[in-house]
Write a protein that holds these residues in place. Structure first.
Motif, PDB file in Angstrom:
ATOM      1  N   MET A  25       0.852  -1.173   0.000  1.00  9.74           N
ATOM      2  CA  MET A  25       0.000   0.000   0.000  1.00  9.74           C
ATOM      3  C   MET A  25       0.900   1.238   0.000  1.00  9.74           C
ATOM      4  O   MET A  25       1.890   1.291   0.705  1.00  9.74           O
ATOM      5  CB  MET A  25      -0.909   0.008   1.224  1.00  9.74           C
ATOM      6  CG  MET A  25      -1.731   1.261   1.292  1.00  9.74           C
ATOM      7  SD  MET A  25      -2.897   1.535   2.655  1.00  9.74           S
ATOM      8  CE  MET A  25      -3.045   0.053   3.515  1.00  9.74           C
ATOM      9  N   LYS A  76       1.250   4.996   1.198  1.00  8.52           N
ATOM     10  CA  LYS A  76       0.662   5.754   2.298  1.00  8.52           C
ATOM     11  C   LYS A  76       0.926   7.236   2.152  1.00  8.52           C
ATOM     12  O   LYS A  76       2.050   7.657   1.899  1.00  8.52           O
ATOM     13  CB  LYS A  76       1.219   5.262   3.630  1.00  8.52           C
ATOM     14  CG  LYS A  76       0.773   3.859   3.971  1.00  8.52           C
ATOM     15  CD  LYS A  76       1.281   3.439   5.327  1.00  8.52           C
ATOM     16  CE  LYS A  76       0.810   2.022   5.633  1.00  8.52           C
ATOM     17  NZ  LYS A  76       1.302   1.577   6.941  1.00  8.52           N
ATOM     18  N   ARG A 105      -4.442   1.446  -2.239  1.00  9.16           N
ATOM     19  CA  ARG A 105      -4.217   0.006  -2.340  1.00  9.16           C
ATOM     20  C   ARG A 105      -4.965  -0.538  -3.541  1.00  9.16           C
ATOM     21  O   ARG A 105      -5.768   0.158  -4.164  1.00  9.16           O
ATOM     22  CB  ARG A 105      -4.651  -0.700  -1.060  1.00  9.16           C
ATOM     23  CG  ARG A 105      -6.145  -0.593  -0.781  1.00  9.16           C
ATOM     24  CD  ARG A 105      -6.618  -1.728   0.096  1.00  9.16           C
ATOM     25  NE  ARG A 105      -7.949  -1.559   0.618  1.00  9.16           N
ATOM     26  CZ  ARG A 105      -9.079  -1.747  -0.062  1.00  9.16           C
ATOM     27  NH1 ARG A 105      -9.052  -2.076  -1.336  1.00  9.16           N
ATOM     28  NH2 ARG A 105     -10.250  -1.603   0.521  1.00  9.16           N
TER      29      ARG A 105
END
Length: 180
Positions: free
Chosen positions: A1, A3, A10
């Motif tokens: 993912m 961030k 995602r």
């Protein structure tokens, strides 16, 4: 993912699709303003590319946006029109109504810039949005995008022509978000 400060990007999950369909694509006004064509209903189980991601498509990368605190689905984000020769792409996003106004759009744009410039090695990112989409204009400009022009009466939206603003950001002008 990937961030950001408040959100993560995602892969799209199958259980994201009903929420995205109901809260983004079945909303006629939102869809008509966000899409390049007229609104049309999406049948349950449809393989519509706005919902179901084709991982083999080279020209776009679709993400689901999730809140970092709690992991709730917050919307969708896309790097599309990827041109590996010219090293450019376009940014698009859609946030669910319940999370709008929380600064997530700015964070999504910042995270997509990181993905485009650092992960993909692109030179230029571009955003096209309706001239009255003040939230997207703010999100883009907070991330360093520069207004490059206005396409007058270029978008037919729900019975009227609207102006579109074109914004661009070059990698050498990009200032990464220290929070991301």
């Amino acid at each position: 993912m990937l961030k950001g400060g408040k959100i993560g990007l995602r892969a799209r999950h199958e259980d994201d699709i009903p929420t995205l369909r109901a809260e983004l694509y079945d909303d006629v006004v939102n869809s008509a303003r966000a899409e390049a064509g007229p609104w049309r209903p999406i049948s349950p189980g449809s393989k519509d590319p706005r919902l179901v991601v084709d991982d083999t498509a080279q020209g776009s990368v679709a993400f689901s946006v999730v809140e970092l605190e709690g992991g709730a689905l917050a919307g969708t984000a896309t790097l599309w029109g990827i041109d590996n020769h010219h090293r450019s792409a376009h940014i698009g996003l859609g946030l669910l109504p319940a999370v709008r106004g929380k600064g997530y759009g700015t964070d999504v744009v910042a995270t997509l810039c990181y993905y485009g410039f650092v992960v993909r090695g692109l030179q230029r990112l571009q955003i096209e949005t309706l001239a009255d989409n003040h939230a997207m204009l703010r999100s883009a400009e907070r991330n360093g995008f520069v207004r490059e022009g206005v396409l007058r009466s270029s978008a037919w939206v729900l019975g009227e022509f609207l102006d579109e603003v074109v914004l661009g950001l070059l990698v050498q002008d990009w200032k990464p978000n220290p929070l991301g």
